[in-house]
Each structure stands twice: as C-alpha cells, then as structure tokens.
Design a protein around this motif. Sequence first.
Motif, PDB file in Angstrom:
ATOM      1  N   ARG A   5       2.801 -36.805  11.865  1.00 54.94           N
ATOM      2  CA  ARG A   5       3.416 -36.033  10.613  1.00 54.94           C
ATOM      3  C   ARG A   5       4.314 -36.562   9.903  1.00 54.94           C
ATOM      4  N   SER A   8       8.589 -34.439   4.673  1.00 59.26           N
ATOM      5  CA  SER A   8       8.222 -33.758   3.649  1.00 59.26           C
ATOM      6  C   SER A   8       8.802 -34.245   2.234  1.00 59.26           C
ATOM      7  N   ALA A  16       8.172 -37.376  10.929  1.00 62.34           N
ATOM      8  CA  ALA A  16       9.126 -36.163  10.883  1.00 62.34           C
ATOM      9  C   ALA A  16       9.713 -36.147  12.304  1.00 62.34           C
ATOM     10  N   THR A  19      12.018 -29.736  11.884  1.00 61.22           N
ATOM     11  CA  THR A  19      11.343 -28.957  11.130  1.00 61.22           C
ATOM     12  C   THR A  19      12.417 -28.033  10.397  1.00 61.22           C
ATOM     13  N   LEU A  34      10.811 -30.506  15.873  1.00 62.92           N
ATOM     14  CA  LEU A  34       9.687 -30.682  15.240  1.00 62.92           C
ATOM     15  C   LEU A  34       8.717 -29.658  15.953  1.00 62.92           C
ATOM     16  N   TYR A  37       2.893 -27.318  15.310  1.00 60.32           N
ATOM     17  CA  TYR A  37       2.042 -27.742  14.191  1.00 60.32           C
ATOM     18  C   TYR A  37       2.664 -27.363  12.740  1.00 60.32           C
ATOM     19  N   ALA A  38       2.114 -27.668  11.609  1.00 60.45           N
ATOM     20  CA  ALA A  38       2.543 -27.868  10.312  1.00 60.45           C
ATOM     21  C   ALA A  38       2.581 -26.243   9.955  1.00 60.45           C
ATOM     22  N   GLU A  39       3.415 -25.972   9.195  1.00 60.31           N
ATOM     23  CA  GLU A  39       3.455 -24.331   8.630  1.00 60.31           C
ATOM     24  C   GLU A  39       3.779 -24.874   7.369  1.00 60.31           C
ATOM     25  N   CYS A  42       7.552 -24.224   5.941  1.00 57.75           N
ATOM     26  CA  CYS A  42       8.345 -25.186   6.501  1.00 57.75           C
ATOM     27  C   CYS A  42       8.383 -26.568   5.992  1.00 57.75           C
ATOM     28  N   TYR A  43       9.254 -27.455   6.363  1.00 57.97           N
ATOM     29  CA  TYR A  43       9.697 -28.722   5.902  1.00 57.97           C
ATOM     30  C   TYR A  43       9.829 -29.657   7.088  1.00 57.97           C
ATOM     31  N   ASP A  44       8.977 -30.635   7.307  1.00 57.94           N
ATOM     32  CA  ASP A  44       9.243 -31.589   8.467  1.00 57.94           C
ATOM     33  C   ASP A  44      10.129 -32.603   7.716  1.00 57.94           C
TER      34      ASP A  44
END
Length: 125
Positions: A5, A8, A16, A19, A34, A37-39, A42-44
């Motif tokens: 990942r 962002s 990343a 988070t 981190l 998993y990507a939400e 949310c911002y990585d």
Amino acid sequence: MSPVRRCSRTACGRPAVATLTYVYADSTAVLGPLATYAEPHCYDLCAEHSERLTAPRGWEVVRLSDPSAPSRPSGDDLEALANAVREAARPHDRGTDDGRGGSQTADPMEVARRGHLRVLRSPDS
C-alpha cells in the motif's frame, strides 16, 4: 496492482507505514499503525508524512504507537546506560565493604556494583 500500500498523499509513491483516521465528533485525528486492510474513510501515510502530520486549529492529534516497532531509547535511558558503563569501567576494590557499613563475601562473577545493580563477568571468560 502492487501488494504494497502506498501513501495517500498526492504525488507520493512511498510505502505506507501508518493509517490516519478522523473522529469528527471529537475534533481528533488518530494516527496509528498501518491498518490490516485499506478502509475507504482512512488515509495511509508514509513515514515522512506521518511524522509531519498536523491537524487543523482546535483539533487534537492522537498518535498511537506500534508495539511491534522498535522503540527509541529516551535521554534518561541513554544517560543511565552511560553511567552504568562508566561505573563498570572504574576499578573497584571488591573487598568486604557492601556500601552500607556491613561486610559481604566477594562474588567472583561480580565485576562492579552500583546500588542494587551488579555487573557480572561472562560465565565463559
């Protein structure tokens, strides 16, 4: 698609490491390890952007530490370590005085002592 990942932030391609989540009701930005998993909300962020993160005026930033990340020693830790090394390097008379006016038998493994801490010789030397 890359399994790593990315940050962002626009035009940042670094991996990343943290988070960022906003809690609008509390005017708080939460920066943590981190997410697994990507939400979508949310911002990585990469290491550089997570360190430089600031919040809008009136907001609070809560930084959650990553327990798996190595912690950096504090100034107190480094000073205590330096003092212990200095003390261990001093020549000591390992006679019978225990520092409280009493006497003790000298432990052949003990190299130095400071308060309740002892520096011991390696068993294989």
